[in-house]
Design an enzyme around this catalytic site. Structure first.
Site, PDB file in Angstrom:
ATOM      1  N   TYR A 129       0.991  -1.001   0.034  1.00 17.71           N
ATOM      2  CA  TYR A 129       0.086  -0.135  -0.165  1.00 17.71           C
ATOM      3  C   TYR A 129       0.864   1.233  -0.035  1.00 17.71           C
ATOM      4  O   TYR A 129       0.277   2.374   0.023  1.00 17.71           O
ATOM      5  CB  TYR A 129      -1.144   0.001   1.361  1.00 17.71           C
TER       6      TYR A 129
ATOM      7  N   LYS B  91      -2.448   9.347  -0.182  1.00 14.14           N
ATOM      8  CA  LYS B  91      -3.402   9.731   0.823  1.00 14.14           C
ATOM      9  C   LYS B  91      -2.669  10.775   1.655  1.00 14.14           C
ATOM     10  O   LYS B  91      -3.608  11.829   2.187  1.00 14.14           O
ATOM     11  CB  LYS B  91      -4.147   8.747   1.510  1.00 14.14           C
TER      12      LYS B  91
END
Length: 267
Positions: free
Chosen positions: A167, A174
């Site tokens: 991720y 993000k």
């Protein structure tokens, strides 16, 4: 589904644009805003049948509401600045303004940083971080004219703060998104526009389901929650977004609100 009973934070007559509204958290947000009386523009790119289903559901909700509620579909690639400007113009042209923008659409494959290419990284940042800037630029004039405060809410994820397997690039995008929201608040806040983020916990959406080890991740998050028998669902996140779109949140500026049942405060 968790909906507000007597909705004291009415958004009646407000115009909202929700990106990535065809499924998951975006879908829940669009439906929640409709329940609060907002006119809702549903952005999609490749998921037109799902977006049509959401529009039909919202149309049913609005049949029971007084006023001029409405729903529209708008196809656009939010990673492309020109698409975003055209989309915002289309919404404003139909409804005469824009009061609420939800930056939810996101993309990016799950891969280790050791396998990341320049193309991979640039695509993730272009899809997950940049759109909130294009949305702010395109909508700022309309949001500043909004009755009360204009509202921009972006959807982040725990990857912005946690190290999550496969991720790394998405998590970095993000984290960048949250930083951009703070700086947009700095630059546009004095015009009467609120910029905030909502950071959802691990929810079993289609996006999460495509992650390696998704079932174990969702189970572990559920076991770490501190909310009694409640489980976290997309509608819980949508309720917080609806609050951030209301006048009750006018003095919340540049913040990231975590909605995870307490998972992130545990060691």
């Amino acid at each position: 589904m968790t909906q507000s009973g007597s909705d004291v934070r009415s958004l009646q007559g407000r115009v909202a644009l929700v990106t990535g509204a065809s499924r998951g958290i975006g879908r829940a947000i669009a439906i929640r805003l409709a329940h609060s009386g907002a006119k809702v523009a549903l952005n999609f790119l490749n998921s037109q049948p799902q977006a049509i289903d959401v529009a039909k559901e919202i149309a049913e909700i609005q049949r029971s509401q007084p006023g001029n509620s409405d729903v529209m579909l708008v196809k656009a690639d939010v990673s492309r600045r020109e698409d975003v400007f055209a989309m915002v113009e289309e919404v404003e042209s139909r409804w005469g303004g824009l009061d609420i923008v939800i930056s939810n659409a996101a993309a990016g494959g799950f891969r280790d940083l050791a396998e990341l290419t320049q193309v991979n990284l640039e695509a993730v940042l272009r899809n997950n971080s940049a759109p909130v800037v294009w949305l702010a630029q395109a909508a700022a004039a309309a949001l500043a004219k909004s009755e009360g405060h204009g509202k921009v809410v972006a959807v982040s994820s725990h990857g912005s703060r946690w190290a999550v397997p496969h991720y790394g690039a998405i998590g970095a995008s993000k984290a960048a998104l949250e930083s951009l929201v703070r700086h947009l608040a700095l630059e546009y806040g004095d015009q009467g526009i609120n910029f905030n983020c909502v950071l959802p916990g691990i929810i079993a959406t289609e996006a999460i389901a495509s992650m390696p080890g998704a079932d174990d991740l969702v189970k572990a998050a559920g076991e770490r929650m501190m909310s009694g028998s409640r489980t976290l669902v997309a509608e819980d996140v949508a309720n917080v977004v609806a609050f951030l779109c209301s006048q009750d949140s006018d003095l919340i500026q540049g913040q990231t609100i975590v909605v995870d049942g307490g998972v992130s405060i545990r060691i």
